[in-house]
Scaffold this active site. Structure first.
Site: not given
Ligand SMILES: Nc1ncnc2c1ncn2[C@@H]1O[C@H](COP(=O)(O)OP(=O)(O)OP(=O)(O)O)[C@@H](O)[C@H]1O
Ligand SMILES: O=P(O)(O)OC[C@H]1O[C@](O)(CO)[C@@H](O)[C@@H]1O
Ligand SMILES: [Mg+2]
Length: 440
Positions: A179, A181-182, A210, A254, A309
């Site tokens: 997502g 963050g990734t 989401d 969400g 949520e």
């Molecule tokens: N602002 C950031 N800068 C650099 N790396 C990040 C940042 N935010 C997250 N990451 C990296 O990305 C990985 C995944 O991020 P995060 O846990 O926020 O999930 P996501 O990819 O947004 O997926 P989702 O929110 O859909 O579950 C983290 O483990 C981290 O290593």
């Molecule tokens: O409990 P975890 O694994 O951190 O993930 C929960 C969150 O991940 C999501 O499924 C995706 O970002 C959100 O809807 C939820 O808040």
């Molecule tokens: Mg995210």
């Protein structure tokens, strides 16, 4: 306003190698169903949006089409590929992994593919994670299961160490499935790759149940997740209709975007109220949600409430907003608060009630993808392989208005996709539920 610079895609260099797919592409032309590689896809899709720009058609902002190229950047025989999945689970992760491996091996002839375990920490020696060799045999049938065979994680990792690992393993292409963050993490990796003068492509396949990644039609796995959510809403409706003063309350994932709540509500005629983060609501008072609900339970004998949520966070007083390992805000539990307030409000008004609370939570995202999502994942994987083999980097592949396109990572994280309170989707939800436009 989005302009040409925002849509420009980075490449590692000129494509000088004939693609193994070239023969099949010879007869291709832009049609309703495909866009050739030197054509562009318009960014704006209404006359008014295009008109505001006040420029000739040729200068309108446009996206690079996804899909195979006649010539590619990487020599398949010498290409080594890495794949990683990060963030929360989402139906279809295994489908994407499988799609990447099959396309790389079978159509491009890439033979060396490794999977990094448990998200970005799989690159960091300190965690002691193994890498997994991926081949068509290894990925056979993995799409029958939910989750990800590679594992996933949250938590920040040092991009220098990630690129060290890429160098050690002589990786030329890294696919990141995750997502916002990734994608931010991947941009850091691209920065370090650039600083070291390396030629490594980083291509993302956006993942979010989401549906909060902007500029794409709908993220993979969303359809499966929202279908699962409809089961809980239906169960809540059955419970509510089977008891005097029955109230079925369903909390759905969400964090910042209420798409799952909206679509799962529209799928069946079960919910009477939908509360989402994008539309603030008053709880108390004559025009507040609780009074409206009381009147409905008195008039009709039951009600079903769906709450995302991230909705109504302003009502949660005792909550200390901490952050998870990735820096995402930890939300207060709106579901439990609503259960308590609904019960108290109906009790105080001497309205007989039976409140049944459902929190399907992880159950909607840990299931295997449905056939529609599986097919979609496979097509995204194909698009990602085509992009990477052609040397595209710092992009995600996405389907936007039915077309597969390359979206620069910076644009993909520039904002979040939200339910527009003035848009068609929310209008449909209001029509389907009959709830007031605002509780205020
Ligand atoms: N602002 C950031 N800068 C650099 N790396 C990040 C940042 N935010 C997250 N990451 C990296 O990305 C990985 C995944 O991020 P995060 O846990 O926020 O999930 P996501 O990819 O947004 O997926 P989702 O929110 O859909 O579950 C983290 O483990 C981290 O290593
Ligand atoms: O409990 P975890 O694994 O951190 O993930 C929960 C969150 O991940 C999501 O499924 C995706 O970002 C959100 O809807 C939820 O808040
Ligand atoms: Mg995210």
């Amino acid at each position: 306003m989005i302009g040409h610079e925002d849509l420009a895609v980075r490449t590692l260099g000129p494509c000088r190698i004939d693609s193994p797919l070239a023969e099949r592409l010879a007869a291709r032309e832009t049609t309703q169903h495909s866009v050739v590689e030197d054509d562009r896809i318009l960014f704006d899709d209404t006359l008014s949006m295009a008109g505001v720009r006040g420029v000739p058609v040729g200068q309108l902002p446009s996206l690079e089409p996804g899909g195979p190229r006649q010539r590619i950047y990487f020599d398949p025989a010498k290409t080594r590929v890495g794949i990683v999945t990060c963030g929360g689970l989402c139906p279809g992760l295994n489908d994407v992994i499988r799609g990447l491996v099959l396309e790389l091996c079978r159509h491009y002839g890439v033979r060396r593919i490794v999977g990094f375990r448990n998200g970005y920490r799989g690159f960091i020696p300190h965690y002691g994670e193994d890498v997994v060799d991926l081949s068509p045999e290894v990925v056979q049938h993995i799409d029958d299961e939910g989750g990800t065979i590679l594992g996933t994680s949250r938590g920040m990792q040092d991009p220098e160490e990630i690129v060290d690992a890429l160098e050690r393993l002589a990786i030329n292409i890294l696919f990141v499935i995750g997502g916002d963050g990734t994608i931010r993490g991947a941009m850091e990796v691209v920065r370090v790759i650039g600083e070291r003068g390396l030629k490594i492509a980083v291509v993302g396949v956006p993942k979010t149940i989401d549906n909060d990644i902007p500029y794409i039609d709908q993220s993979f796995g969303f359809q499966t997740a929202m279908s699962e959510a409809t089961k809980s809403i239906h169960a809540a409706s059955v419970e509510a209709r089977s008891a005097p003063g029955g109230v079925g309350l369903v909390k759905l994932m969400g964090r910042h975007s209420g798409f799952i709540a909206c679509y799962s509500t529209l799928a069946k005629d079960d919910a009477d109220y939908v509360l989402i983060p994008e539309v603030p609501f008053a709880l108390q008072g004559e025009g507040g949600f609780l009074e409206h609900l009381r009147r409905r339970v008195e008039d009709r004998g039951h009600a079903v409430v769906v709450v995302a949520e991230g909705a109504g966070q302003e009502h949660i007083e005792e909550h200390e907003p901490g952050r998870d390992a990735s820096g995402n805000v930890r939300l207060g539990d709106i579901g439990r608060l609503m259960r308590r307030l609904i019960t108290e409000h109906l009790d105080d008004a001497k309205v007989e009630n039976n409140v049944r609370y459902f929190d399907p939570s992880y159950a909607i995202r840990s299931v295997p993808a449905n056939p529609y999502d599986s097919a979609y994942c496979l097509r995204l994987a194909h698009a990602a392989v085509h992009a990477a083999m052609a040397g595209r980097t710092e992009v995600i592949v996405a389907r936007r208005r039915r077309r597969f396109v390359h979206i620069p990572m910076a644009l993909a994280v520039s904002r979040r996709n939200h339910v527009d309170p003035l848009g068609d989707l929310w209008m449909s939800v209001l029509e389907a539920t009959g709830q007031p436009v605002r509780f205020e």
